[in-house]
Scaffold this motif. Structure first.
Motif, PDB file in Angstrom:
ATOM      1  N   GLU A 494     -62.353 -18.239 -20.621  1.00 41.26           N
ATOM      2  CA  GLU A 494     -63.837 -18.034 -20.324  1.00 41.26           C
ATOM      3  C   GLU A 494     -64.405 -15.745 -20.545  1.00 41.26           C
ATOM      4  O   GLU A 494     -65.407 -15.924 -21.054  1.00 41.26           O
ATOM      5  N   LYS A 495     -63.197 -16.029 -21.115  1.00 48.50           N
ATOM      6  CA  LYS A 495     -63.357 -14.417 -22.595  1.00 48.50           C
ATOM      7  C   LYS A 495     -64.242 -14.257 -23.651  1.00 48.50           C
ATOM      8  O   LYS A 495     -64.750 -13.373 -24.216  1.00 48.50           O
ATOM      9  N   LEU A 496     -64.432 -15.560 -24.088  1.00 47.39           N
ATOM     10  CA  LEU A 496     -65.308 -16.533 -25.224  1.00 47.39           C
ATOM     11  C   LEU A 496     -66.524 -16.135 -24.987  1.00 47.39           C
ATOM     12  O   LEU A 496     -67.153 -16.541 -26.079  1.00 47.39           O
ATOM     13  N   ASP A 497     -67.409 -15.604 -24.089  1.00 40.97           N
ATOM     14  CA  ASP A 497     -68.912 -15.361 -23.240  1.00 40.97           C
ATOM     15  C   ASP A 497     -69.576 -16.368 -24.199  1.00 40.97           C
ATOM     16  O   ASP A 497     -69.994 -16.655 -24.958  1.00 40.97           O
ATOM     17  N   THR A 502     -67.675 -23.620 -28.999  1.00 38.58           N
ATOM     18  CA  THR A 502     -67.732 -24.012 -30.782  1.00 38.58           C
ATOM     19  C   THR A 502     -66.823 -23.682 -30.539  1.00 38.58           C
ATOM     20  O   THR A 502     -65.688 -23.772 -31.917  1.00 38.58           O
ATOM     21  N   PHE A 503     -65.310 -22.907 -30.047  1.00 42.50           N
ATOM     22  CA  PHE A 503     -64.523 -22.018 -30.452  1.00 42.50           C
ATOM     23  C   PHE A 503     -63.538 -23.103 -30.795  1.00 42.50           C
ATOM     24  O   PHE A 503     -62.397 -23.532 -31.646  1.00 42.50           O
ATOM     25  N   ALA A 517     -59.224 -29.914 -26.175  1.00 42.91           N
ATOM     26  CA  ALA A 517     -60.291 -29.863 -24.522  1.00 42.91           C
ATOM     27  C   ALA A 517     -60.264 -28.366 -23.843  1.00 42.91           C
ATOM     28  O   ALA A 517     -58.917 -27.664 -24.186  1.00 42.91           O
ATOM     29  N   VAL A 518     -61.405 -28.419 -23.712  1.00 39.93           N
ATOM     30  CA  VAL A 518     -61.992 -27.061 -22.422  1.00 39.93           C
ATOM     31  C   VAL A 518     -62.026 -27.262 -21.182  1.00 39.93           C
ATOM     32  O   VAL A 518     -62.429 -28.932 -20.943  1.00 39.93           O
ATOM     33  N   SER A 519     -60.833 -26.967 -20.308  1.00 37.03           N
ATOM     34  CA  SER A 519     -60.877 -26.622 -19.101  1.00 37.03           C
ATOM     35  C   SER A 519     -61.023 -26.126 -17.981  1.00 37.03           C
ATOM     36  O   SER A 519     -60.692 -24.751 -18.732  1.00 37.03           O
ATOM     37  N   SER A 520     -60.979 -26.549 -17.105  1.00 40.18           N
ATOM     38  CA  SER A 520     -60.834 -24.750 -16.210  1.00 40.18           C
ATOM     39  C   SER A 520     -59.953 -24.711 -14.944  1.00 40.18           C
ATOM     40  O   SER A 520     -59.432 -24.008 -14.481  1.00 40.18           O
TER      41      SER A 520
END
Length: 824
Positions: A494-497, A502-503, A517-520
């Motif tokens: 989450e610190k990637l603003d 993209t990252f 993958a991205v997840s909460s």
């Protein structure tokens, strides 16, 4: 007279050196184990008792039920504390804790900059250090958190950022907004304290807008609330019970608006069989009595572990004492003439009893001093095994030294009282005629019974250790419903603003990365939970049962990266608008009662009362360790506008080759995106192993105590077989002259003991099976204890016993018969 008793005891100890060494060694090892367990127990029982007015402080817990889901949590709604203080004069004050999660702290000193991710950060009310009086090294506990821009840190954090400089007045920058916080206090490190609430940094809760936003809510459960009762109220359990009896009506009055606001009238909520109850739990009970209470704030153990170790300690000291009893009664023939002559010379029986008790005290005192030395030597290793930081000086705390003295006297009585009465019961005339009670078969029966007891305990310990390790192996190798191997979890995404996608894409392009993958949320690292109104399972039904779902927000790559199995429907897909879609697991569909969930709707009572369509059903998988059951779970698309968790992870499925090169590449890319946030990662299988660290420690301790138990039992067996061999020296000589082989003589000496150990194995099996099945109840998913564990454990004890007996038996069997028959 006592001086004479000790002098005789000292002479006898040197006269019978073999037995003396076995007695002292056995008692010393037993006492060492008991003292270590006593120190461990004292440490566990000391949790939270150092606070001022600890007996007046209580945590407010919430017992909730929604539909078929019931939970008991150490969390409360934000307004609970204020409402309790306003309505009950018995409650003096309250303070709250909110855990915001991992965030960055920075300290700049000219050209030098210190930046760290800090995980153990608590947001607290201004009076936190008044209610919970942690020892403060610098600063004022009353004033240190009054200002919103203040921060209180532990001594280790102060050294981490400021070195030897005075931390007071220094500025730490917090979070991506770089909020300046003034250091107003320094606390003693948590490692030096027995506390269930451990942290590194305290920040005023007024800095967190989400807490302010939910100050109205009686359903937002993200805060722990502690209340301080008046001294009079805390002393009277009836007052506390009366207080709790009034809580339901309090919630009915104050929570109704909050429930209406989420579309769930409170009276209707109760009529549907649900509940929302508050309870008080004493601060000093939290650490050991919170087995079924959910909390991510407190460090919790189980009082059951203390009971287990207390029983182990009792059995170990009894085993060591049994050795003393067996060897003392076994050598009765050597002492019988001494007793007979002293009786003839006029010694009363009570004087002889005192003599033998003095000998037991002598052995025990020597063993106790040796045990204290062994505790000093092995305490660091014990701390490592138990995950403790117990100091040797703790032996002087809370009456431990008095316990050791009492333990020594108890052991002396336990070991000495039977031999004292037994040995002094010989009739002088019979002894001097050469006819003694020593040959009585009843005495052999008692000795055999004691050996059976020793090996029964030893075999139970071996079985227990085997079952613990088998369960641990099962937890590590069981199919959890996903592929846990080579999963790299990058934290703080989450610190990637907002650049997570993209990252993620750049990382997926690396040759060593198979999927990303991205997840909460992430497995073993928690999830967000809420309750929902499912569509009725039959069209005629007006209302379906509410359901609580644990959830993640995920992208369309999450299920593929973790290899989650889809049994119905589809996964999230960029070709669809999935902002109002949900994928549920089998447990959720079953609890709701849907045979075909695809296309059904669940309504979220928060936000804008959005309804989500079920587009897929996942095969059940474990979110946490196997201590927890699989619960109803859902995946929501990260395009959903209902939720904002403020936490994000990037998970990579990587190749096992060139890990070092891959990590360097990922860290370089991270620093390109976010140079002000340290790069942190872990592998999922390591995270899972961490979830079982408490069980691993328990297994290690079981293993050590099992070894010592069998060792003490074998020491006694060694002494007995040596005595029997000596007693039968002439018989062995005659048998050899008549042609008996060495193997036949060894069999003669060992035969009775083999039968004794077989009986011990048969006795130990049902006892171990019962207690280990009880222990396994703590696991939601557990092994069935295999039959071979009992046979292998008994076989191990038998082999060890045969090896112990074999050396002494062979030694006796190969002796020259001429030596034993020379005087005949």
């Amino acid at each position: 007279m006592f001086k004479i008793y000790l002098k005789i005891a000292f002479r006898n100890a040197f006269r019978y050196k073999g037995n003396s060494i076995i007695n002292i060694a056995g008692l010393a090892i037993g006492l060492t184990c008991v003292i270590l367990i006593a120190l461990f127990t004292n440490d566990e029982l000391s949790y939270d008792r150092f606070f001022n007015d600890a007996d007046q402080v209580y945590r407010v817990n919430l017992n909730g039920k929604m539909g078929d889901d019931e939970f008991y949590a150490g969390y409360t709604p934000p307004p609970a504390g204020e409402t309790l203080v306003a309505n009950f004069p018995e409650i003096e004050s309250y303070t709250r804790i909110y855990r915001p999660g991992v965030d960055v702290f920075e300290y700049s000193n000219g050209s030098e900059k210190q930046i760290f991710n800090e995980e153990n950060v608590f947001a607290v009310d201004a009076n936190f250090l008044e209610v919970l009086s942690y020892p403060m090294l610098k600063g004022d506990p009353i004033k240190s958190l009054q200002e919103g821009n203040s921060v209180v840190i532990t001594n280790s954090i102060a050294e981490k950022y400021f070195g030897d400089a005075d931390p007071l007045g220094k500025i730490l920058f917090y979070g991506k907004e770089r909020t300046p916080l003034n250091v107003t206090g320094v606390l003693e490190d948590m490692d030096n304290l027995q506390t269930s609430v451990e942290f590194d940094i305290l920040v005023p809760v007024s800095n967190f807008s989400n807490v302010k936003r939910f100050n109205w809510s009686w359903v937002w459960l993200q805060m722990a609330t502690y209340v301080k009762l008046t001294e009079k109220a805390a002393e009277n359990p009836e007052v506390i019970n009366h207080l709790e009896s009034q809580f339901p009506e309090l919630i009915r009055l104050h929570a109704a608006n909050a429930f209406d606001r989420i579309g769930q009238p409170y009276e209707e909520f109760l009529e549907n069989g649900n509940k929302w109850d508050l309870h008080l739990q004493a601060l000093t009970d939290i650490h050991l009595h919170s087995n079924d209470i959910e909390s991510a704030i407190t460090e919790q153990n189980s009082v059951k572990n203390l009971y287990i170790f207390a029983i182990i300690a009792l059995f170990i000291i009894i085993l060591a004492s049994v050795n003393f009893v067996n060897l003392a009664t076994a050598q009765a023939s050597k002492r019988s003439k001494e007793i007979g002559i002293r009786k003839v010379l006029g010694s009363p029986r009570i004087q002889l009893i005192k003599q033998f008790l003095a000998e037991a005290i002598f052995y025990t005192v020597v063993s106790t001093f040796l045990a204290v030395v062994l505790v000093w030597v092995f305490l660091p290793l014990f701390n490592q095994l138990a995950g403790k930081t117990i100091n040797f000086n703790s032996i002087y705390d809370n009456g431990i030294w008095l316990f050791i003295i009492c333990l020594s006297l108890f052991t002396a009585l336990l070991a000495g009282i039977y031999p004292a009465f037994y040995l002094t019961s010989f009739k002088a005339a019979n002894v001097l005629k050469g006819v003694s009670k020593v040959a009585n078969s009843k005495d052999g029966f008692i000795r055999n019974g004691l050996v059976i007891f020793q090996f029964t305990v030893a075999i139970i310990m071996i079985i227990a250790t085997s079952v613990v390790y088998l369960q641990l192996n099962y937890t590590k190798n069981r199919d959890l419903g996903y592929d846990k191997e080579n999963l790299l979890v990058i934290r703080n995404a989450e610190k990637l603003d907002g650049s997570e996608k993209t990252f993620r894409s750049e990382l997926e392009a690396l040759s060593e990365v198979k999927n990303a993958a991205v997840s909460s949320g992430m497995l073993t690292r928690g999830s967000f939970g809420d309750f929902y109104f499912p569509e009725a399972s039959n069209s005629d039904e007006k209302v379906a049962k509410d359901i609580i779902l644990q959830s993640y927000l995920v992208d369309e790559h999450f299920m593929k990266t973790l290899d989650l199995k889809l049994i119905k429907g589809r996964a999230f897909d960029n070709n669809f608008n999935d902002s109002l879609s949900v994928v549920i697991n089998e447990a959720a569909a079953k609890q709701i009662g849907w045979e075909n969930p695809i296309g059904r709707m669940i309504q979220y009572p928060g936000g804008k009362m959005e309804s989500y369509k079920v587009v897929g059903v996942l095969k059940d998988f474990n979110l946490e360790s196997l201590h927890s059951h699989i619960t109803p779970f859902a995946l929501f698309s990260n395009t959903s506008e209902s939720y904002e968790t403020g936490v994000s992870y990037i998970t990579l499925k990587v190749s096992s080759e060139n890990i070092g090169k891959l990590m360097s590449s990922i860290e370089k890319k991270w620093n390109d995106y976010q140079p002000n946030v340290p790069f942190e990662y872990s592998f999922l299988d390591d995270d899972l192993n961490t979830a079982y660290i408490s069980d691993q420690r328990q297994a290690n301790l079981f293993g050590v105590f099992s070894f010592l138990t069998i060792f003490i039992a074998c020491m006694g067996l060694l002494g007995l077989i040596a005595f029997i061999a000596q007693q039968k020296t002439k018989e062995i000589g005659i048998r050899k002259v008549l042609g008996a082989s060495i193997s036949e003589i060894v069999q003669m000496l060992a035969r009775d003991f083999v039968m004794v150990i077989v009986i011990a194995m048969l006795t130990a099996t049902p006892v171990a099976w019962y207690f280990m099945n009880k222990w396994l109840q703590d696991f939601a998913y557990k092994i069935e204890i295999p039959w071979w564990v009992f046979i292998v454990s008994g076989g191990m004890a038998l082999v060890i016993a045969l090896f112990t007996m074999g050396f002494q038996a062979v030694k006796a069997a190969v002796a020259n018969p001429a030596q034993s028959l020379r005087t005949e």
